[in-house]
Design a protein around this motif. Structure first.
Motif, PDB file in Angstrom:
ATOM      1  N   VAL A 108       0.848  -1.166   0.047  1.00  7.62           N
ATOM      2  CA  VAL A 108      -0.060   0.257  -0.118  1.00  7.62           C
ATOM      3  C   VAL A 108       0.928   1.338  -0.153  1.00  7.62           C
ATOM      4  CG1 VAL A 108      -1.692   1.255   1.268  1.00  7.62           C
ATOM      5  CG2 VAL A 108      -2.023  -1.198   1.095  1.00  7.62           C
ATOM      6  N   GLN A 109       1.913   1.202   0.668  1.00 10.72           N
ATOM      7  CA  GLN A 109       2.802   2.463   0.798  1.00 10.72           C
ATOM      8  C   GLN A 109       3.653   2.712  -0.477  1.00 10.72           C
ATOM      9  OE1 GLN A 109       5.524   1.930   4.086  1.00 10.72           O
ATOM     10  NE2 GLN A 109       6.772   3.785   3.458  1.00 10.72           N
ATOM     11  N   ALA A 110       4.203   1.472  -1.145  1.00 10.78           N
ATOM     12  CA  ALA A 110       4.544   1.546  -2.415  1.00 10.78           C
ATOM     13  C   ALA A 110       3.898   2.058  -3.318  1.00 10.78           C
ATOM     14  CB  ALA A 110       5.119   0.201  -2.757  1.00 10.78           C
ATOM     15  N   TYR A 111       2.442   1.573  -3.429  1.00 14.92           N
ATOM     16  CA  TYR A 111       1.534   2.115  -4.385  1.00 14.92           C
ATOM     17  C   TYR A 111       1.225   3.741  -4.315  1.00 14.92           C
ATOM     18  CZ  TYR A 111      -3.139   2.657  -6.596  1.00 14.92           C
ATOM     19  OH  TYR A 111      -4.309   3.076  -7.350  1.00 14.92           O
ATOM     20  N   TRP A 112       0.961   3.974  -3.058  1.00 13.17           N
ATOM     21  CA  TRP A 112       0.867   5.524  -3.290  1.00 13.17           C
ATOM     22  C   TRP A 112       2.083   6.270  -3.222  1.00 13.17           C
ATOM     23  CZ3 TRP A 112      -3.822   6.633  -4.114  1.00 13.17           C
ATOM     24  CH2 TRP A 112      -4.900   6.042  -3.546  1.00 13.17           C
ATOM     25  N   ALA A 113       3.170   5.708  -2.844  1.00 11.96           N
ATOM     26  CA  ALA A 113       4.379   6.558  -3.193  1.00 11.96           C
ATOM     27  C   ALA A 113       4.862   6.452  -4.879  1.00 11.96           C
ATOM     28  CB  ALA A 113       5.611   5.723  -2.574  1.00 11.96           C
ATOM     29  N   ALA A 114       4.167   5.496  -5.320  1.00 12.18           N
ATOM     30  CA  ALA A 114       4.362   5.571  -7.028  1.00 12.18           C
ATOM     31  C   ALA A 114       3.523   6.673  -7.604  1.00 12.18           C
ATOM     32  CB  ALA A 114       3.974   4.223  -7.602  1.00 12.18           C
ATOM     33  N   ARG A 115       2.287   6.705  -7.054  1.00 13.98           N
ATOM     34  CA  ARG A 115       1.430   7.720  -7.359  1.00 13.98           C
ATOM     35  C   ARG A 115       1.879   9.048  -7.146  1.00 13.98           C
ATOM     36  NH1 ARG A 115      -1.524  12.307  -5.550  1.00 13.98           N
ATOM     37  NH2 ARG A 115      -3.725  12.361  -6.919  1.00 13.98           N
ATOM     38  N   THR A 126       0.421  12.685  15.081  1.00 16.17           N
ATOM     39  CA  THR A 126       1.360  13.483  14.616  1.00 16.17           C
ATOM     40  C   THR A 126       0.959  13.677  13.104  1.00 16.17           C
ATOM     41  OG1 THR A 126       3.044  12.779  16.325  1.00 16.17           O
ATOM     42  CG2 THR A 126       3.669  14.006  14.213  1.00 16.17           C
ATOM     43  N   ALA A 127       0.624  12.555  12.531  1.00 11.98           N
ATOM     44  CA  ALA A 127       0.325  12.600  10.961  1.00 11.98           C
ATOM     45  C   ALA A 127      -0.918  13.475  10.842  1.00 11.98           C
ATOM     46  CB  ALA A 127       0.200  10.975  10.520  1.00 11.98           C
ATOM     47  N   LEU A 128      -1.862  13.153  11.650  1.00 13.54           N
ATOM     48  CA  LEU A 128      -3.156  13.955  11.537  1.00 13.54           C
ATOM     49  C   LEU A 128      -3.067  15.459  11.696  1.00 13.54           C
ATOM     50  CD1 LEU A 128      -5.776  11.593  13.542  1.00 13.54           C
ATOM     51  CD2 LEU A 128      -5.586  12.184  11.002  1.00 13.54           C
ATOM     52  N   ASP A 129      -1.907  15.892  12.654  1.00 19.35           N
ATOM     53  CA  ASP A 129      -1.485  17.157  12.811  1.00 19.35           C
ATOM     54  C   ASP A 129      -1.173  17.599  11.779  1.00 19.35           C
ATOM     55  OD1 ASP A 129      -2.705  17.079  15.414  1.00 19.35           O
ATOM     56  OD2 ASP A 129      -0.757  16.830  16.511  1.00 19.35           O
ATOM     57  N   THR A 130      -0.075  16.871  11.262  1.00 14.55           N
ATOM     58  CA  THR A 130       0.765  17.439   9.881  1.00 14.55           C
ATOM     59  C   THR A 130      -0.452  17.607   8.720  1.00 14.55           C
ATOM     60  OG1 THR A 130       2.424  15.985  10.504  1.00 14.55           O
ATOM     61  CG2 THR A 130       2.314  16.769   8.191  1.00 14.55           C
ATOM     62  N   LEU A 131      -1.300  16.581   8.688  1.00 11.82           N
ATOM     63  CA  LEU A 131      -2.476  16.771   7.368  1.00 11.82           C
ATOM     64  C   LEU A 131      -3.210  18.177   7.748  1.00 11.82           C
ATOM     65  CD1 LEU A 131      -4.172  15.762   5.180  1.00 11.82           C
ATOM     66  CD2 LEU A 131      -5.465  14.267   6.864  1.00 11.82           C
ATOM     67  N   ALA A 167      -0.894  21.432  -2.931  1.00 10.23           N
ATOM     68  CA  ALA A 167      -1.916  20.295  -2.778  1.00 10.23           C
ATOM     69  C   ALA A 167      -1.246  19.044  -3.038  1.00 10.23           C
ATOM     70  CB  ALA A 167      -2.662  20.517  -4.455  1.00 10.23           C
ATOM     71  N   LEU A 168       0.001  18.945  -3.544  1.00  8.87           N
ATOM     72  CA  LEU A 168       0.704  17.495  -3.544  1.00  8.87           C
ATOM     73  C   LEU A 168       1.175  17.279  -1.876  1.00  8.87           C
ATOM     74  CD1 LEU A 168       2.242  15.271  -4.740  1.00  8.87           C
ATOM     75  CD2 LEU A 168       4.204  16.814  -5.333  1.00  8.87           C
ATOM     76  N   GLY A 169       1.631  18.635  -1.237  1.00  6.09           N
ATOM     77  CA  GLY A 169       1.872  18.347   0.014  1.00  6.09           C
ATOM     78  C   GLY A 169       0.750  17.800   0.834  1.00  6.09           C
ATOM     79  N   GLU A 170      -0.449  18.423   0.667  1.00  6.69           N
ATOM     80  CA  GLU A 170      -1.676  18.024   1.356  1.00  6.69           C
ATOM     81  C   GLU A 170      -1.953  16.536   0.870  1.00  6.69           C
ATOM     82  OE1 GLU A 170      -5.979  16.919   1.902  1.00  6.69           O
ATOM     83  OE2 GLU A 170      -4.905  17.173  -0.024  1.00  6.69           O
ATOM     84  N   GLU A 171      -1.773  16.123  -0.385  1.00  9.25           N
ATOM     85  CA  GLU A 171      -1.896  14.595  -0.736  1.00  9.25           C
ATOM     86  C   GLU A 171      -1.178  13.790   0.082  1.00  9.25           C
ATOM     87  OE1 GLU A 171      -1.646  15.037  -4.781  1.00  9.25           O
ATOM     88  OE2 GLU A 171      -3.739  15.904  -5.022  1.00  9.25           O
ATOM     89  N   ASN A 172       0.268  14.170   0.052  1.00  3.06           N
ATOM     90  CA  ASN A 172       1.179  13.247   0.797  1.00  3.06           C
ATOM     91  C   ASN A 172       1.037  13.137   2.356  1.00  3.06           C
ATOM     92  OD1 ASN A 172       3.051  12.719  -1.369  1.00  3.06           O
ATOM     93  ND2 ASN A 172       3.841  14.681  -1.225  1.00  3.06           N
ATOM     94  N   ALA A 173       0.578  14.339   2.793  1.00  7.65           N
ATOM     95  CA  ALA A 173       0.192  14.155   4.338  1.00  7.65           C
ATOM     96  C   ALA A 173      -1.174  13.274   4.346  1.00  7.65           C
ATOM     97  CB  ALA A 173      -0.244  15.459   4.690  1.00  7.65           C
ATOM     98  N   ARG A 174      -2.048  13.330   3.592  1.00 11.94           N
ATOM     99  CA  ARG A 174      -3.397  12.496   3.808  1.00 11.94           C
ATOM    100  C   ARG A 174      -2.865  10.955   3.641  1.00 11.94           C
ATOM    101  NH1 ARG A 174      -8.157  12.852  -0.339  1.00 11.94           N
ATOM    102  NH2 ARG A 174      -7.160  15.101  -0.357  1.00 11.94           N
ATOM    103  N   VAL A 175      -1.910  10.781   2.762  1.00 11.81           N
ATOM    104  CA  VAL A 175      -1.464   9.203   2.281  1.00 11.81           C
ATOM    105  C   VAL A 175      -0.825   8.886   3.708  1.00 11.81           C
ATOM    106  CG1 VAL A 175       0.054   7.847   1.316  1.00 11.81           C
ATOM    107  CG2 VAL A 175      -1.524   9.333   0.063  1.00 11.81           C
ATOM    108  N   GLN A 176       0.074   9.739   4.214  1.00 14.87           N
ATOM    109  CA  GLN A 176       0.967   9.446   5.421  1.00 14.87           C
ATOM    110  C   GLN A 176      -0.056   9.029   6.509  1.00 14.87           C
ATOM    111  OE1 GLN A 176       3.955   8.491   5.534  1.00 14.87           O
ATOM    112  NE2 GLN A 176       3.959   8.895   3.099  1.00 14.87           N
ATOM    113  N   ALA A 177      -1.009  10.041   6.830  1.00 10.88           N
ATOM    114  CA  ALA A 177      -2.076   9.676   7.813  1.00 10.88           C
ATOM    115  C   ALA A 177      -2.684   8.407   7.728  1.00 10.88           C
ATOM    116  CB  ALA A 177      -3.185  10.691   7.594  1.00 10.88           C
TER     117      ALA A 177
END
Length: 490
Positions: free
Chosen positions: A151-158, A395-400, A442-452
């Motif tokens: 799952v992590q590799a999938y979203w990392a590729a995206r 922490t991930a939710l705060d970052t998001l 927007a990319l930062g928000e998407e990355n934060a959502r995936v990390q959360a």
């Protein structure tokens, strides 16, 4: 020297981007798809996780569990009822010089079964059952780790494809800004330091462009490495499907820890190791305290003196091994009329001096103490990991939340830049730069959502509650847009 209005007109002509002000303010401009040959199809997370079930890592976990199943079946077969048949032939000449040779043939049968609770075959069955439970927990843990990594590799590729397209756009903008700076330098309105700064900005943007391309390639190879087979990865981020939703706040940590202690493979394995050590201690004590005691009975044509034996049946029980055995002998030719009788035998052996049985008991006691400490350590490690995973999720939710705030600020800055363009205060390049800043946010928000989302999966994994079938059965809905999808190979 050219007048400043002429320079402004020249800059606007080089920018050539008056159409940029026509884009929507509410969302960033969509990223263009890379034009490269390949099949056109979407790739959902469910499809990737389905392919994962054929990967070497997944199959290896299944094979280890299957090996434990076969070991249990073998132990049960050894502890169950066993029957074997045989035959023997004899030629006797007595006395050797003048006696008559007598030939005989006998059919035999032996049966055995473990009947006493402390019998080693029965203990081997219990140990194999514990090993099967351990293998089941380890299989689930290994497959959960593979699922999480995939799952992590999938979203990392995206996201790597999104970052690559953004880096391409930033490099293009830096090149156009350099052209404007060169024109301004020729017009004498820009110092040399300003031109050098634009040249360095273009060089940095091109370096980021190369880095983003390399990151996209490595992300694709990581996914291929996990799946163990080629996979066609879309170059359009929209073809990967909808991003995961924001996870909920975690529940009380004590309840999560309680579930983790009852389901984690580390704890289950340590508990089974303790049970094995306790069984070994019980067996060592039994071996040291129980004498060698064997009772047997035999009935039939037992024979006496030089008379050959006829048919016989018998049984024996060994008190230490707990095995009940039976035997039967039937001659092919009847040796003649013989009386039948019965024989009872009881043998016992008690060691008096020497032997290492007491040392074995002490060694088993030390093994039990060691496994008790290992179980306590495993429990502490699991508890610490659960607390860490829950803290990571918070922490991930705060970052998001922070990235969403930055996205709103970028949207406001884009609107301000467009308003200033309409008032003639900035150039179209400034608006394009604001658009790219919005896409970056927007990319930062998407990355934060995936990390959360990944943090929530890690918390579920740490509590042995990661639902593998749910992730596979409910993949994200892919977009209807398609893009060329080059094959990613390791």
């Amino acid at each position: 020297m050219r007048s400043p209005p002429l320079v402004l007109l020249l800059s606007l002509a080089l920018a050539g981007g008056s159409a940029l002000a026509q884009t929507e303010l509410s969302s960033p401009a969509p990223l263009p798809a890379a034009a490269s040959p390949g099949p056109s199809s979407a790739l959902s997370l469910g499809q990737v996780l389905t392919q994962l079930r054929g990967s070497p890592g997944w199959r290896s976990a299944e094979l280890r569990y299957r090996s434990a199943e076969l070991a249990l079946a073998a132990a049960q077969a050894r502890a169950g009822f066993n029957l074997s048949v045989g035959a023997e032939a004899n030629a006797v000449k007595l006395p050797a010089a003048s006696g008559e040779t007598q030939l005989s043939a006998t059919l035999t049968a032996q049966a055995s079964i473990a009947v006493l609770p402390w019998s080693p075959p029965l203990e081997a069955v219990r140990q194999a059952q514990r090993s099967l439970l351990r293998a089941a927990a380890e299989r689930r843990a290994a497959q959960a780790t593979l699922t999480l990594n995939t799952v992590q590799a999938y979203w990392a590729a995206r996201n790597a494809q999104e970052a690559r397209l953004l880096a391409d756009a930033q490099a293009t903008l830096a090149g156009r800004q350099l052209q404007v700076a060169q024109a301004q330098r020729q017009a004498g309105v820009l110092p040399l330091s300003g031109l050098l700064a634009r040249e360095q900005a273009l060089s940095d943007a091109q370096a980021r462009q190369r880095e983003a391309g390399g990151d996209a390639d490595l992300a694709a190879r990581q996914l291929v490495n996990l799946l163990g087979q080629p996979v066609f990865l879309p170059t359009d981020p929209a073809a990967y499907g909808a991003l995961p939703t924001e996870p909920q706040l975690p529940t009380a940590v004590d309840a999560v820890i309680a579930r983790a202690l009852s389901g984690r493979a580390e704890v289950t394995g340590a508990q089974n190791d303790l049970l094995d050590a306790q069984a070994g201690l019980q067996a060592a004590r039994l071996d040291a305290g129980l004498p060698e005691l064997n009772a047997s009975v035999q009935y039939g044509q037992l024979g006496a003196g030089q008379s050959p034996a006829g048919w016989t049946v018998g049984a024996s029980l060994n008190a230490k091994t707990g095995v009940l055995a039976g035997q039967a002998r039937v001659p092919v030719r009847t040796p003649g009329e013989q009386p039948t009788g019965v024989t009872l035998a009881l043998t016992a052996s008690v060691p008096l001096v020497g032997g290492d049985k007491r040392v074995s008991v002490r060694s088993a006691e030390v093994a039990v103490q060691g496994t008790e400490l290992a179980l306590a350590t495993a429990r502490q490690s699991v508890e610490l990991e659960v607390r860490q995973r829950q803290a990571d999720l918070l922490t991930a939710l705060d970052t998001l939340a922070s990235r969403r705030g930055a996205l709103r600020q970028a949207q406001e800055a884009q609107g301000t830049a467009r308003a200033r363009l309409a008032a003639g205060l900035v150039t179209a390049l400034d608006v394009e730069d604001a658009n790219l800043q919005l896409r970056q946010a927007a990319l930062g928000e998407e990355n934060a959502r995936v990390q959360a989302f990944l943090a929530s999966l890690r918390l579920a994994q740490s509590s042995a509650e990661l639902d593998l079938t749910l992730l596979t059965a409910a993949p994200a809905t892919p977009s209807t847009q398609t893009a060329p999808t080059p094959e990613a190979r390791p």
